[in-house]
Scaffold this active site. Structure first.
Site, PDB file in Angstrom:
ATOM      1  N   LEU A  60      17.263   8.640   9.521  1.00  0.00           N
ATOM      2  CA  LEU A  60      17.157   9.502  10.694  1.00  0.00           C
ATOM      3  C   LEU A  60      16.141  10.624  10.499  1.00  0.00           C
ATOM      4  CD1 LEU A  60      20.905   9.779  11.802  1.00  0.00           C
ATOM      5  CD2 LEU A  60      19.136   8.197  12.595  1.00  0.00           C
ATOM      6  N   ARG A  61      15.629  10.770   9.273  1.00  0.00           N
ATOM      7  CA  ARG A  61      14.519  11.672   8.921  1.00  0.00           C
ATOM      8  C   ARG A  61      14.843  13.161   9.017  1.00  0.00           C
ATOM      9  NH1 ARG A  61      12.320   7.861   6.112  1.00  0.00           N
ATOM     10  NH2 ARG A  61      11.115   6.304   7.240  1.00  0.00           N
ATOM     11  N   ASP A 151      18.132   5.868  -2.191  1.00  0.00           N
ATOM     12  CA  ASP A 151      17.324   4.880  -1.491  1.00  0.00           C
ATOM     13  C   ASP A 151      15.895   5.357  -1.278  1.00  0.00           C
ATOM     14  OD1 ASP A 151      17.081   2.335  -0.025  1.00  0.00           O
ATOM     15  OD2 ASP A 151      16.600   3.684   1.627  1.00  0.00           O
ATOM     16  N   ASN A 277       9.445  -1.958   2.131  1.00  0.00           N
ATOM     17  CA  ASN A 277       9.960  -1.965   0.760  1.00  0.00           C
ATOM     18  C   ASN A 277      11.440  -2.334   0.790  1.00  0.00           C
ATOM     19  OD1 ASN A 277      10.855  -1.416  -1.838  1.00  0.00           O
ATOM     20  ND2 ASN A 277       9.999   0.643  -1.935  1.00  0.00           N
ATOM     21  N   ASP A 304      17.958  -0.813   7.728  1.00  0.00           N
ATOM     22  CA  ASP A 304      16.919  -0.052   7.014  1.00  0.00           C
ATOM     23  C   ASP A 304      15.920   0.499   8.030  1.00  0.00           C
ATOM     24  OD1 ASP A 304      15.480   1.191   5.043  1.00  0.00           O
ATOM     25  OD2 ASP A 304      14.679  -0.649   4.142  1.00  0.00           O
ATOM     26  N   HIS A 308       8.298   5.838  11.381  1.00  0.00           N
ATOM     27  CA  HIS A 308       7.183   6.615  10.851  1.00  0.00           C
ATOM     28  C   HIS A 308       6.272   7.020  11.998  1.00  0.00           C
ATOM     29  CE1 HIS A 308       8.036   6.099   6.624  1.00  0.00           C
ATOM     30  NE2 HIS A 308       8.064   4.793   6.742  1.00  0.00           N
ATOM     31  N   PRO A 322       5.742   2.515   3.777  1.00  0.00           N
ATOM     32  CA  PRO A 322       6.519   1.307   4.068  1.00  0.00           C
ATOM     33  C   PRO A 322       7.691   1.608   4.998  1.00  0.00           C
ATOM     34  CG  PRO A 322       7.113   2.179   1.918  1.00  0.00           C
ATOM     35  CD  PRO A 322       5.983   3.037   2.429  1.00  0.00           C
TER      36      PRO A 322
END
Length: 430
Positions: A60-61, A151, A277, A304, A308, A322
């Site tokens: 969720l950044r 992760d 990745n 996952d 971005h 990635p």
């Protein structure tokens, strides 16, 4: 008085029924049920009703990466994808390695209110793999952290991993490992094979994953701890998992939608949207992932989801970050790769997207059967609702989907969280 009537729904694709919901719990299931005055009615239109999905692996950044995603936009994407709970990975800025940060993420999820946001705590301070983070403090905090992971990076030191698993056993929590021996992947850009050689990209050997999984299964067996393997991508890893499970190791594993569908053949365009990745691997690996998921050696599908911003993806391959979006397309990919070929039925879809993830994470109120007395967390799915993926139309702040322009089957018609409709017909309810 009931809060919601869901009419003409087909649980797990079976016969059509009506469901009455009061205070977030299913109170009655039958045919021809009447809605009390003032109760909202959701006409399911004969579509498939499943338990709300649970994603064990979401980025969720927030905090620190809000130019790519935040809890609000990520929660919207999750709800539109049929999810009622997500686990937010800790590789944020600052890293989620303290009670303060994980409590912030949990609180933001509650404020948005579209899905249950469960923060994942870091295993080591700063994700540096050296000093263990305060797992106990995070587990006992208001965030009630149930899963820990570095992760994006592997907990590479076997002594640190052993201690983390021992602590996890005592706390009854899960350690989720990003299985990658970085000594084998330094400078790697694509799966080590024919495609990488032809494109001139440094190869990423599958053994970098397999060897870490084998080591960690041995450590988990010794500690009696719950180990979860993130984003399995190699067919050989499946053999390790199968043997470990047969030996009684408490190990679970996930596969991403993109590793079920895409292969390294997609890299021929040099489009960094396909950089991920672990990397996309061969068709043989993809087929092995599907078979292992159907068999139960791989337990769950986890997205996952890795948004971005354009400046991190619209660049040359080597410099691109990635990761790819996954929350709004996961169900469709599972239907396409698993249900349509007959590898899973709708109950199997519920198992890998909802029931088993909730069980692994220890969630008592998610992934429950569609039955009277159970929480009303649902995804309503139109199995015939094919759609064309357009990244710019997805709810995420980023648009880096590898399925751009692809026609995929099945749409999420509505999502219900504890009896409250969060999305309908592709729109988020505030």
């Amino acid at each position: 008085m009931s809060d919601l009537l869901i009419s003409n729904a087909r649980p797990y694709g079976g016969d059509a029924v009506d469901l009455l919901v009061h205070d977030g719990v299913v109170t009655e299931i039958g045919r021809g049920l009447d809605a009390p005055d003032g109760v909202e009615v959701l006409d399911a239109g004969g579509h498939v009703l499943l338990p709300g999905f649970v994603d064990l692996h979401t980025h969720l950044r927030e905090p620190g990466g809000e130019e790519s995603e935040d809890v609000a936009t990520g929660s919207a994407a999750a709800a539109l994808g049929g999810y009622t709970a997500v686990f937010a990975m800790p590789n944020t800025d600052p890293v989620a390695d303290t009670a303060v940060v994980v409590e912030h993420v949990r609180r933001r999820g509650e404020e948005v209110g579209l899905v249950d946001v469960h923060p994942v705590g870091a295993v080591t301070v700063g994700l540096e793999g050296v000093k263990m983070a305060e797992l106990g403090t995070m587990a006992r905090s208001r965030a009630q952290v149930r899963m820990f992971s570095d992760d994006g990076r592997c907990v590479h030191d076997p002594l640190v991993m052993r201690r983390a698993l021992e602590y996890a056993s005592a706390l009854d929590v899960v350690i989720a490992q990003h299985a990658e021996d970085h000594r084998l992947t330094a400078g790697a850009q694509a799966h080590e094979g024919v495609v990488a050689s032809r494109l001139g990209l440094a190869g990423w050997p599958a053994t970098a994953e397999e060897t870490i999984v084998a080591r960690d299964c041995a450590l988990a067996r010794e500690a009696g701890a719950a180990l979860h393997v993130c984003h399995v991508s190699s067919a050989r890893t499946i053999d390790v998992l199968r043997a470990a499970k047969a030996a009684g190791v408490r190990v679970s594993a996930e596969v991403t939608p993109h590793h079920l569908l895409l292969t390294d053949a997609a890299l021929t365009s040099y489009d960094p949207v396909h950089k991920v990745n672990p990397p996309l691997r061969t068709g043989a690996d993809t087929r092995a992932m599907r078979e292992a998921l159907a068999e139960g050696v791989i337990d769950v599908v986890a997205t996952d989801h890795a948004p971005h911003a354009a400046q991190y993806k619209d660049t040359e391959w080597a410099a691109a970050r990635p990761g790819m979006l996954g929350l709004q397309t996961a169900l469709s990919v599972v239907v396409h790769t698993m249900l349509e070929p007959g590898l899973l039925d709708w109950r199997g879809v519920a198992r890998v997207l909802s029931e088993r993830p909730a069980e692994i994470a220890g969630l008592a109120d998610q992934g429950r059967p569609i039955a009277e007395g159970e929480p009303a967390n649902f995804a309503l799915v139109d199995p015939d609702g094919a759609w064309t993926v357009r990244g710019a139309r997805l709810a995420s702040r980023a648009a880096n989907t590898p399925y751009e322009g692809m026609r995929l089957p099945a749409t999420v018609v509505a999502t219900v969280l504890r009896g409250r409709i969060t999305t309908t017909q592709g729109e988020v309810r505030s």
